[in-house]
Design a protein around this motif. Structure first.
Motif, PDB file in Angstrom:
ATOM      1  N   ASN A  88       6.975  11.217  -1.955  1.00 26.04           N
ATOM      2  CA  ASN A  88       7.768  10.325  -2.803  1.00 26.04           C
ATOM      3  C   ASN A  88       9.013  10.989  -3.386  1.00 26.04           C
ATOM      4  O   ASN A  88       9.402  10.698  -4.503  1.00 26.04           O
ATOM      5  N   GLU A  89       9.640  11.874  -2.625  1.00 19.32           N
ATOM      6  CA  GLU A  89      10.810  12.578  -3.141  1.00 19.32           C
ATOM      7  C   GLU A  89      11.921  11.615  -3.563  1.00 19.32           C
ATOM      8  O   GLU A  89      12.548  11.785  -4.609  1.00 19.32           O
ATOM      9  N   GLU A  90      12.188  10.597  -2.730  1.00 21.41           N
ATOM     10  CA  GLU A  90      13.251   9.638  -3.049  1.00 21.41           C
ATOM     11  C   GLU A  90      12.924   8.835  -4.298  1.00 21.41           C
ATOM     12  O   GLU A  90      13.796   8.563  -5.113  1.00 21.41           O
ATOM     13  N   ASP A  91      11.668   8.457  -4.454  1.00 22.44           N
ATOM     14  CA  ASP A  91      11.266   7.673  -5.617  1.00 22.44           C
ATOM     15  C   ASP A  91      11.367   8.504  -6.893  1.00 22.44           C
ATOM     16  O   ASP A  91      11.822   8.006  -7.927  1.00 22.44           O
ATOM     17  N   VAL A  92      10.942   9.760  -6.820  1.00 20.79           N
ATOM     18  CA  VAL A  92      11.031  10.643  -7.987  1.00 20.79           C
ATOM     19  C   VAL A  92      12.484  10.819  -8.393  1.00 20.79           C
ATOM     20  O   VAL A  92      12.830  10.727  -9.574  1.00 20.79           O
ATOM     21  N   ALA A  93      13.360  11.035  -7.411  1.00 19.33           N
ATOM     22  CA  ALA A  93      14.784  11.202  -7.708  1.00 19.33           C
ATOM     23  C   ALA A  93      15.372   9.933  -8.320  1.00 19.33           C
ATOM     24  O   ALA A  93      16.173   9.995  -9.255  1.00 19.33           O
ATOM     25  N   ARG A  94      14.970   8.775  -7.802  1.00 19.05           N
ATOM     26  CA  ARG A  94      15.477   7.501  -8.323  1.00 19.05           C
ATOM     27  C   ARG A  94      15.032   7.285  -9.771  1.00 19.05           C
ATOM     28  O   ARG A  94      15.815   6.868 -10.617  1.00 19.05           O
ATOM     29  N   TYR A  95      13.795   7.590 -10.086  1.00 16.06           N
ATOM     30  CA  TYR A  95      13.300   7.391 -11.450  1.00 16.06           C
ATOM     31  C   TYR A  95      13.904   8.406 -12.418  1.00 16.06           C
ATOM     32  O   TYR A  95      14.136   8.091 -13.577  1.00 16.06           O
ATOM     33  N   LYS A  96      14.149   9.629 -11.952  1.00 14.65           N
ATOM     34  CA  LYS A  96      14.810  10.622 -12.803  1.00 14.65           C
ATOM     35  C   LYS A  96      16.243  10.212 -13.085  1.00 14.65           C
ATOM     36  O   LYS A  96      16.743  10.389 -14.187  1.00 14.65           O
ATOM     37  N   LYS A  97      16.904   9.647 -12.085  1.00 11.74           N
ATOM     38  CA  LYS A  97      18.295   9.214 -12.231  1.00 11.74           C
ATOM     39  C   LYS A  97      18.401   8.068 -13.255  1.00 11.74           C
ATOM     40  O   LYS A  97      19.344   7.997 -14.024  1.00 11.74           O
ATOM     41  N   LYS A  98      17.402   7.175 -13.247  1.00 11.26           N
ATOM     42  CA  LYS A  98      17.392   6.068 -14.202  1.00 11.26           C
ATOM     43  C   LYS A  98      17.015   6.529 -15.595  1.00 11.26           C
ATOM     44  O   LYS A  98      17.094   5.769 -16.546  1.00 11.26           O
ATOM     45  N   GLY A  99      16.559   7.769 -15.730  1.00 12.39           N
ATOM     46  CA  GLY A  99      16.176   8.310 -17.032  1.00 12.39           C
ATOM     47  C   GLY A  99      14.816   7.855 -17.488  1.00 12.39           C
ATOM     48  O   GLY A  99      14.476   7.950 -18.666  1.00 12.39           O
ATOM     49  N   GLN A 113       0.834  -1.204   0.000  1.00 15.47           N
ATOM     50  CA  GLN A 113       0.000   0.000   0.000  1.00 15.47           C
ATOM     51  C   GLN A 113       0.869   1.254   0.000  1.00 15.47           C
ATOM     52  O   GLN A 113       0.609   2.207  -0.748  1.00 15.47           O
ATOM     53  N   ASN A 114       1.912   1.273   0.824  1.00 17.65           N
ATOM     54  CA  ASN A 114       2.799   2.429   0.871  1.00 17.65           C
ATOM     55  C   ASN A 114       3.554   2.608  -0.434  1.00 17.65           C
ATOM     56  O   ASN A 114       3.684   3.725  -0.934  1.00 17.65           O
ATOM     57  N   SER A 115       4.052   1.521  -1.000  1.00 19.78           N
ATOM     58  CA  SER A 115       4.809   1.593  -2.246  1.00 19.78           C
ATOM     59  C   SER A 115       3.929   2.068  -3.396  1.00 19.78           C
ATOM     60  O   SER A 115       4.302   2.970  -4.151  1.00 19.78           O
ATOM     61  N   ALA A 116       2.762   1.477  -3.539  1.00 17.36           N
ATOM     62  CA  ALA A 116       1.846   1.879  -4.611  1.00 17.36           C
ATOM     63  C   ALA A 116       1.381   3.315  -4.411  1.00 17.36           C
ATOM     64  O   ALA A 116       1.241   4.078  -5.372  1.00 17.36           O
ATOM     65  N   GLY A 117       1.156   3.720  -3.174  1.00 16.34           N
ATOM     66  CA  GLY A 117       0.750   5.099  -2.883  1.00 16.34           C
ATOM     67  C   GLY A 117       1.812   6.106  -3.269  1.00 16.34           C
ATOM     68  O   GLY A 117       1.503   7.186  -3.773  1.00 16.34           O
ATOM     69  N   ARG A 118       3.067   5.749  -3.052  1.00 16.50           N
ATOM     70  CA  ARG A 118       4.149   6.654  -3.469  1.00 16.50           C
ATOM     71  C   ARG A 118       4.218   6.739  -4.982  1.00 16.50           C
ATOM     72  O   ARG A 118       4.435   7.818  -5.540  1.00 16.50           O
ATOM     73  N   LEU A 119       4.047   5.626  -5.674  1.00 16.14           N
ATOM     74  CA  LEU A 119       4.084   5.644  -7.136  1.00 16.14           C
ATOM     75  C   LEU A 119       2.919   6.446  -7.716  1.00 16.14           C
ATOM     76  O   LEU A 119       3.064   7.116  -8.736  1.00 16.14           O
ATOM     77  N   MET A 120       1.764   6.393  -7.064  1.00 18.18           N
ATOM     78  CA  MET A 120       0.590   7.110  -7.549  1.00 18.18           C
ATOM     79  C   MET A 120       0.548   8.563  -7.094  1.00 18.18           C
ATOM     80  O   MET A 120      -0.376   9.296  -7.437  1.00 18.18           O
ATOM     81  N   GLY A 121       1.527   8.980  -6.281  1.00 19.82           N
ATOM     82  CA  GLY A 121       1.581  10.359  -5.828  1.00 19.82           C
ATOM     83  C   GLY A 121       0.678  10.662  -4.651  1.00 19.82           C
ATOM     84  O   GLY A 121       0.398  11.828  -4.375  1.00 19.82           O
ATOM     85  N   LEU A 122       0.232   9.659  -3.949  1.00 16.86           N
ATOM     86  CA  LEU A 122      -0.646   9.870  -2.802  1.00 16.86           C
ATOM     87  C   LEU A 122       0.125  10.045  -1.500  1.00 16.86           C
ATOM     88  O   LEU A 122      -0.407  10.583  -0.532  1.00 16.86           O
ATOM     89  N   PHE A 123       1.360   9.555  -1.458  1.00 15.35           N
ATOM     90  CA  PHE A 123       2.220   9.675  -0.288  1.00 15.35           C
ATOM     91  C   PHE A 123       3.490  10.414  -0.703  1.00 15.35           C
ATOM     92  O   PHE A 123       3.845  10.417  -1.889  1.00 15.35           O
TER      93      PHE A 123
END
Length: 108
Positions: free
Chosen positions: A94-105, A82-92
């Motif tokens: 998610n600064e670290e996740d956004v940075a990680r996905y930007k870094k991966k391009g 629930q926490n992981s999916a919420g971060r991906l959907m922008g409900l929680f």
């Protein structure tokens, strides 16, 4: 059938950047953070002694402990998911996740 936020009529609007508005199971599990694993482990490890004590009779303590451990593991997994999916959907947050996905391009 793939359920997404449009068919569910999502009640909450995302407050944070949306990485994936409809993350598949594998992506949500792959996105588990260290804190998600820690919470899952904590919930599981707290349920095992509870099951042992709830067993009462000595012959029931073992099966009760195993059952409580399995229930705790399932509950911990669902909480982490629930926490992981919420971060991906922008409900929680998610600064670290956004940075990680930007870094991966990867675009989102």
């Amino acid at each position: 059938m793939n359920l997404n936020t449009e068919t569910l009529g999502m009640l909450a609007k995302p407050e944070y950047p949306v990485i994936d508005k409809n993350p598949p199971f594998t992506k949500a599990v792959a996105n588990f953070s260290f804190l998600d694993y820690l919470r899952m482990t904590t919930i599981t490890s707290a349920s095992v002694p509870f099951g042992y004590l709830a067993g009462g009779n000595c012959s029931l303590r073992g099966p009760s402990m195993v059952t409580a451990g399995i229930i705790g593991l399932m509950g911990g997994f669902m909480f982490a998911y629930q926490n992981s999916a919420g971060r991906l959907m922008g409900l929680f947050p998610n600064e670290e996740d956004v940075a990680r996905y930007k870094k991966k391009g990867k675009s989102f």
